[in-house]
Design a protein around this motif. Structure first.
Motif, mmCIF file in Angstrom:
data_model
loop_
_atom_site.group_PDB
_atom_site.id
_atom_site.type_symbol
_atom_site.label_atom_id
_atom_site.label_comp_id
_atom_site.label_asym_id
_atom_site.label_seq_id
_atom_site.Cartn_x
_atom_site.Cartn_y
_atom_site.Cartn_z
ATOM 1 N N GLN A 68 0.748 -1.265 -0.165
ATOM 2 C CA GLN A 68 -0.107 -0.034 -0.058
ATOM 3 C C GLN A 68 0.771 1.432 -0.012
ATOM 4 O O GLN A 68 0.493 2.267 -0.682
ATOM 5 C CB GLN A 68 -0.904 0.035 1.144
ATOM 6 N N GLU A 69 1.980 1.294 0.672
ATOM 7 C CA GLU A 69 2.832 2.193 0.696
ATOM 8 C C GLU A 69 3.338 2.583 -0.663
ATOM 9 O O GLU A 69 3.607 3.799 -1.073
ATOM 10 C CB GLU A 69 3.846 1.903 1.650
ATOM 11 N N LEU A 108 1.888 1.764 -3.380
ATOM 12 C CA LEU A 108 1.003 2.274 -4.372
ATOM 13 C C LEU A 108 0.827 3.746 -4.086
ATOM 14 O O LEU A 108 0.536 4.411 -5.242
ATOM 15 C CB LEU A 108 -0.385 1.475 -4.145
ATOM 16 N N THR A 109 0.627 4.010 -2.822
ATOM 17 C CA THR A 109 0.513 5.558 -2.592
ATOM 18 C C THR A 109 1.741 6.434 -3.068
ATOM 19 O O THR A 109 1.345 7.476 -3.590
ATOM 20 C CB THR A 109 0.458 5.729 -1.078
ATOM 21 N N TYR A 117 3.120 -4.293 -7.977
ATOM 22 C CA TYR A 117 2.251 -3.997 -6.765
ATOM 23 C C TYR A 117 0.670 -4.727 -6.930
ATOM 24 O O TYR A 117 0.239 -5.221 -5.903
ATOM 25 C CB TYR A 117 2.266 -2.697 -6.225
ATOM 26 N N LYS A 141 -1.064 -7.971 -4.962
ATOM 27 C CA LYS A 141 -2.559 -7.741 -4.263
ATOM 28 C C LYS A 141 -3.454 -8.803 -4.981
ATOM 29 O O LYS A 141 -4.492 -9.051 -4.526
ATOM 30 C CB LYS A 141 -2.794 -6.208 -4.282
#
Length: 468
Positions: A230-231, A233-234, A260, A264
């Motif tokens: 998630q980090e 992707l952000t 990424y 997922k």
């Protein structure tokens, strides 16, 4: 990137790297080309790399270092081979002949010799020669970058890191492009598993220039290797506007973004990035890095059970013309993925046959000398995996798993082969191979905790085999 102050003859002399030309224009264009190579950009305000190289030859056709940087970029781009490309061989000969007919500094002579060594296929020696140059000329960006890229191709991660660490003290905050040198150092730290330090150094570089796509690329790697999806992707979303116009590396950064999504299990999102950015960039550039990324991404998606449709067909049209290059084993393996994916049996057989022939007489070519031990078993394993012969995949890959680093590339890129071995062991009917799958998955979970992909593979394996 800050406005570029290009160096003329005297400025190069003052920096301790006198260029053997009286043309200030040639010197400035040499600097312009170097700036673009280091920053991974084709700067339109500078005329782009191709435009600058053309203008260098117009300003002084006998400028040896102009020929050095032109040929060096061709060689390090690994899209052309002087062994099978007579026109490129001619260009290299022109450089060598010019070097013999005029007085050059020792610095220039070493650059010529290093390129000649690289062209013959002795990449380790060439990298060593560029490092020798840096002992006396630690501000030589051309030697820094050529050594860095060569060590990357060789899978020599420690050397890639240390080559930069030795010259860092000479690069102050006021030295032009010093942040890009830090960015290169961050990648060496990453590949030697100093993740937190790599993140810190890359972040410092981006504070100076947010458009530094190589430092962006380091951070993308860090989040992947630590399974902080998630980090990652952000970070991609927040920085995209900074790096998406960097035409030489943008495709690769998008590739990381797509990884990424694969982690997922969001395959449609990965395919969207592929169709919108990754494939079009590859078809437009024809660059080897873009070709490799396209092959790798499609292969990873197929391993996840995704139907990639006709996407292989467009890619194999690009890779087919490189079947006989054999510059890097790493590239050959990705060409093979494309021929297998598209069902091009003729290309597959031709690639395997030529690799076998080269393995019988590798000569002094470093990559050819690795074919027998690594190139052939890796190629055969991909073919076996494609045909569902999982026992053979395990038999071929397991004995060499700790040697695969020698084919070069990054840890993230080579992870594809780890996944091939794990999936083959999982799908094998042999009990010992199933136990191997369990062990490899446990190992992967320890190294990359909380990886959704690892957890998914564990669930899949436990549904078929008992993991305890």
């Amino acid at each position: 990137m800050a406005p570029v102050c290009l160096r003329d003859c005297k400025a190069w002399q003052d920096a301790g790297m006198s260029l053997s030309t009286t043309s200030n224009e040639a010197c400035k264009l040499f600097d312009a080309t170097l700036h673009q190579y280091v920053t991974w950009t084709n700067d339109k305000t500078l005329g782009g790399i191709e435009g600058c190289l053309k203008k260098i030859k117009e300003a002084d056709p006998n400028f040896v270092m102009g020929h050095v940087i032109s040929n060096g970029l061709e060689l390090i781009g690994i899209g052309r081979s002087p062994i099978i490309d007579p026109e490129f061989r001619k260009e290299l000969n022109v450089m060598s002949d010019l070097a013999k007919t005029q007085p050059l500094s020792e610095w220039e002579e070493l650059h010529v010799a290093a390129l000649e060594t690289f062209a013959k296929g002795n990449l380790p020696k060439a990298a060593e020669m560029w490092d020798w140059i840096l002992l006396d000329h630690p501000l030589d960006l051309l030697a820094i970058k050529l050594a860095h890229d060569s060590y990357f191709y060789l899978g020599q991660q420690t050397q890639m890191r240390d080559s930069i660490s030795r010259i860092l003290p000479y690069w102050t905050a006021t030295t032009p492009l010093s942040s890009y040198v830090k960015g290169m150092y961050s990648f060496g730290l990453l590949e030697t598993n100093f993740y937190d330090q790599a993140l810190k150094v890359a972040s410092e570089a981006l504070t100076v220039d947010p458009k530094d796509s190589w430092s962006v690329h380091t951070i993308a790697h860090v989040y992947e290797m630590k399974a902080k999806i998630q980090e990652g992707l952000t970070f991609m979303e927040q920085t995209e506007s900074n790096w998406k116009e960097g035409d030489m590396l943008a495709c690769h950064v998008y590739w990381h973004w797509a990884l990424y999504f694969i982690e997922k299990g969001e395959y449609e999102a990965a395919l969207t990035l592929y169709d919108k950015y990754i494939a079009p960039m590859c078809l437009a550039s024809g660059s080897m890095l873009d070709i490799v990324d396209n092959s790798s991404l499609l292969h990873r998606l197929q391993m996840e059970g995704v139907d990639v449709g006709k996407r292989w067909d467009a890619l194999v049209g690009v890779t087919r013309k490189h079947t006989d290059d054999h510059v890097l084993i790493f590239n050959d393996l990705h060409f093979l993925m494309s021929s297998l994916g598209s069902g091009d049996r003729e290309m597959t057989e031709r690639l395997l046959r030529s690799l076998q022939e080269l393995s019988n007489s590798p000569g002094d070519h470093h990559e050819h000398s690795l074919i027998r031990e690594l190139g052939l078993p890796l190629s055969q394993a991909l073919v076996a995996f494609d045909s569902g012969n999982y026992d053979q995949v395990v038999a071929l890959l397991f004995p060499i798993r700790y040697k695969i680093v020698d084919i070069g590339g990054s840890n993230a890129q080579r992870d594809l082969f780890n996944q091939v071995l794990i999936r083959a062991a999982m799908n094998s009917k042999t009990k010992s191979h199933q136990h191997l799958a369990r062990s490899l998955l446990i190992e992967r979970d320890v190294l990359r905790p909380n990886s959704p992909l690892t957890e998914r593979l564990m669930r899949k394996a436990s549904a078929v085999h008992t993991l305890v």
